[in-house]
Design an enzyme around this catalytic site. Sequence first.
Site, PDB file in Angstrom:
ATOM      1  N   LYS A  81     -60.849   0.184  56.308  1.00  0.00           N
ATOM      2  CA  LYS A  81     -61.436   0.034  54.969  1.00  0.00           C
ATOM      3  C   LYS A  81     -62.950   0.298  54.998  1.00  0.00           C
ATOM      4  O   LYS A  81     -63.577   0.292  56.062  1.00  0.00           O
ATOM      5  CB  LYS A  81     -61.116  -1.362  54.436  1.00  0.00           C
ATOM      6  CG  LYS A  81     -59.609  -1.581  54.201  1.00  0.00           C
ATOM      7  CD  LYS A  81     -59.331  -2.900  53.481  1.00  0.00           C
ATOM      8  CE  LYS A  81     -57.848  -3.077  53.195  1.00  0.00           C
ATOM      9  NZ  LYS A  81     -57.590  -4.291  52.350  1.00  0.00           N
ATOM     10  N   ARG A 115     -49.026  -4.800  62.020  1.00  0.00           N
ATOM     11  CA  ARG A 115     -49.265  -5.971  61.165  1.00  0.00           C
ATOM     12  C   ARG A 115     -49.698  -7.163  62.037  1.00  0.00           C
ATOM     13  O   ARG A 115     -50.629  -7.891  61.680  1.00  0.00           O
ATOM     14  CB  ARG A 115     -48.004  -6.351  60.375  1.00  0.00           C
ATOM     15  CG  ARG A 115     -47.518  -5.303  59.389  1.00  0.00           C
ATOM     16  CD  ARG A 115     -48.279  -5.281  58.093  1.00  0.00           C
ATOM     17  NE  ARG A 115     -48.188  -6.486  57.320  1.00  0.00           N
ATOM     18  CZ  ARG A 115     -48.740  -6.623  56.107  1.00  0.00           C
ATOM     19  NH1 ARG A 115     -49.410  -5.599  55.551  1.00  0.00           N
ATOM     20  NH2 ARG A 115     -48.647  -7.734  55.441  1.00  0.00           N
ATOM     21  N   THR A 168     -54.120 -11.759  56.233  1.00  0.00           N
ATOM     22  CA  THR A 168     -54.818 -11.064  55.143  1.00  0.00           C
ATOM     23  C   THR A 168     -56.206 -11.641  54.917  1.00  0.00           C
ATOM     24  O   THR A 168     -57.168 -10.894  54.712  1.00  0.00           O
ATOM     25  CB  THR A 168     -53.979 -11.179  53.849  1.00  0.00           C
ATOM     26  OG1 THR A 168     -52.690 -10.601  54.081  1.00  0.00           O
ATOM     27  CG2 THR A 168     -54.654 -10.476  52.692  1.00  0.00           C
ATOM     28  N   ARG A 227     -58.576  -8.312  62.227  1.00  0.00           N
ATOM     29  CA  ARG A 227     -59.281  -8.900  61.075  1.00  0.00           C
ATOM     30  C   ARG A 227     -60.186 -10.065  61.473  1.00  0.00           C
ATOM     31  O   ARG A 227     -61.141 -10.375  60.769  1.00  0.00           O
ATOM     32  CB  ARG A 227     -58.278  -9.316  59.999  1.00  0.00           C
ATOM     33  CG  ARG A 227     -57.787  -8.120  59.182  1.00  0.00           C
ATOM     34  CD  ARG A 227     -56.620  -8.484  58.322  1.00  0.00           C
ATOM     35  NE  ARG A 227     -56.322  -7.461  57.324  1.00  0.00           N
ATOM     36  CZ  ARG A 227     -55.173  -7.388  56.669  1.00  0.00           C
ATOM     37  NH1 ARG A 227     -54.228  -8.296  56.884  1.00  0.00           N
ATOM     38  NH2 ARG A 227     -54.974  -6.447  55.785  1.00  0.00           N
ATOM     39  N   ASN A 250     -61.300  -6.785  54.054  1.00  0.00           N
ATOM     40  CA  ASN A 250     -60.694  -7.414  55.230  1.00  0.00           C
ATOM     41  C   ASN A 250     -60.351  -6.386  56.309  1.00  0.00           C
ATOM     42  O   ASN A 250     -59.321  -6.469  56.967  1.00  0.00           O
ATOM     43  CB  ASN A 250     -59.471  -8.245  54.830  1.00  0.00           C
ATOM     44  CG  ASN A 250     -58.403  -7.414  54.133  1.00  0.00           C
ATOM     45  OD1 ASN A 250     -58.639  -6.252  53.800  1.00  0.00           O
ATOM     46  ND2 ASN A 250     -57.254  -8.008  53.916  1.00  0.00           N
ATOM     47  N   HIS A 275     -56.028  -1.983  56.360  1.00  0.00           N
ATOM     48  CA  HIS A 275     -54.729  -2.042  55.682  1.00  0.00           C
ATOM     49  C   HIS A 275     -53.680  -1.538  56.649  1.00  0.00           C
ATOM     50  O   HIS A 275     -53.950  -0.621  57.433  1.00  0.00           O
ATOM     51  CB  HIS A 275     -54.718  -1.131  54.442  1.00  0.00           C
ATOM     52  CG  HIS A 275     -53.321  -0.814  53.977  1.00  0.00           C
ATOM     53  ND1 HIS A 275     -52.628  -1.640  53.122  1.00  0.00           N
ATOM     54  CD2 HIS A 275     -52.468   0.194  54.320  1.00  0.00           C
ATOM     55  CE1 HIS A 275     -51.410  -1.134  52.939  1.00  0.00           C
ATOM     56  NE2 HIS A 275     -51.289  -0.032  53.647  1.00  0.00           N
TER      57      HIS A 275
HETATM   58  P1  ADP Z   1     -52.128  -7.229  53.250  1.00  0.00           P
HETATM   59  O1  ADP Z   1     -53.266  -6.222  53.202  1.00  0.00           O
HETATM   60  O2  ADP Z   1     -52.274  -8.170  54.406  1.00  0.00           O
HETATM   61  O3  ADP Z   1     -50.767  -6.594  53.180  1.00  0.00           O
HETATM   62  P2  ADP Z   1     -51.746  -8.086  50.491  1.00  0.00           P
HETATM   63  O4  ADP Z   1     -50.719  -6.990  50.370  1.00  0.00           O
HETATM   64  O5  ADP Z   1     -51.348  -9.449  50.076  1.00  0.00           O
HETATM   65  O6  ADP Z   1     -52.314  -8.167  51.980  1.00  0.00           O
HETATM   66  O7  ADP Z   1     -53.030  -7.696  49.629  1.00  0.00           O
HETATM   67  C1  ADP Z   1     -53.527  -6.378  49.626  1.00  0.00           C
HETATM   68  C2  ADP Z   1     -55.039  -6.452  49.729  1.00  0.00           C
HETATM   69  O8  ADP Z   1     -55.561  -7.097  48.550  1.00  0.00           O
HETATM   70  C3  ADP Z   1     -55.567  -7.291  50.891  1.00  0.00           C
HETATM   71  O9  ADP Z   1     -55.597  -6.570  52.102  1.00  0.00           O
HETATM   72  C4  ADP Z   1     -56.951  -7.658  50.389  1.00  0.00           C
HETATM   73  O10 ADP Z   1     -57.835  -6.549  50.530  1.00  0.00           O
HETATM   74  C5  ADP Z   1     -56.704  -7.877  48.900  1.00  0.00           C
HETATM   75  N1  ADP Z   1     -56.406  -9.284  48.621  1.00  0.00           N
HETATM   76  C6  ADP Z   1     -55.214  -9.911  48.758  1.00  0.00           C
HETATM   77  N2  ADP Z   1     -55.308 -11.206  48.421  1.00  0.00           N
HETATM   78  C7  ADP Z   1     -56.598 -11.402  48.058  1.00  0.00           C
HETATM   79  C8  ADP Z   1     -57.360 -12.532  47.602  1.00  0.00           C
HETATM   80  N3  ADP Z   1     -56.781 -13.759  47.452  1.00  0.00           N
HETATM   81  N4  ADP Z   1     -58.673 -12.371  47.330  1.00  0.00           N
HETATM   82  C9  ADP Z   1     -59.263 -11.163  47.457  1.00  0.00           C
HETATM   83  N5  ADP Z   1     -58.608 -10.057  47.883  1.00  0.00           N
HETATM   84  C10 ADP Z   1     -57.304 -10.172  48.183  1.00  0.00           C
HETATM   85 MG    MG Z   2     -49.757  -5.679  51.618  1.00  0.00          MG
END
Ligand code: ADP
Ligand code: MG
Length: 134
Positions: free
Chosen positions: A9, A85, A91, A102, A113, A116
Amino acid sequence: MEMTVVLIKPDAVAMGFTESIINRYVAAGLRVSARGTYRMTADEAKQFYAEHKGRFYFAALVLAMTSGPIEVLFLEGENAVQLVRNMNGATDPSKAAPGTIRHDFRSVGGPFNTVHASDSLASASRERTLFRSW
Ligand code: ADP
Ligand code: MG
């Protein structure tokens, strides 16, 4: 053999973490089958994260993903989706375990974060198709 899509990212690219993060995936036995620097538009970020539309963080996520260049990686290997993952960690970077990407390459948190990764083979296929079309 599985394929998964990783995005380094904008926060992590800006902090100079790109090569160190890629080295971790390679050291874990994954093969980089394609990579490239890309700058997402807002429309592309909205399409990529369409399943998150309506969440409170959606606008911030789109802003974060379009704030600078990303590095797109197609990674191949055994059990690649779950392996990546696990390597990426939780996350929320403040909850990511030491040794995960992360955690170890943490930046500002929230939508920033670091990385992805596809959450399933179906997502990997969808995400690869999107980047091939852009
Ligand atoms: P992941 O990337 O671990 O698969 P998610 O699919 O739940 O996580 O969310 C996609 C992206 O949205 C996250 O990687 C993060 O950048 C953002 N995100 C998710 N939840 C939050 C949150 N509570 N606050 C801010 N950003 C978030
Ligand atoms: Mg996701």
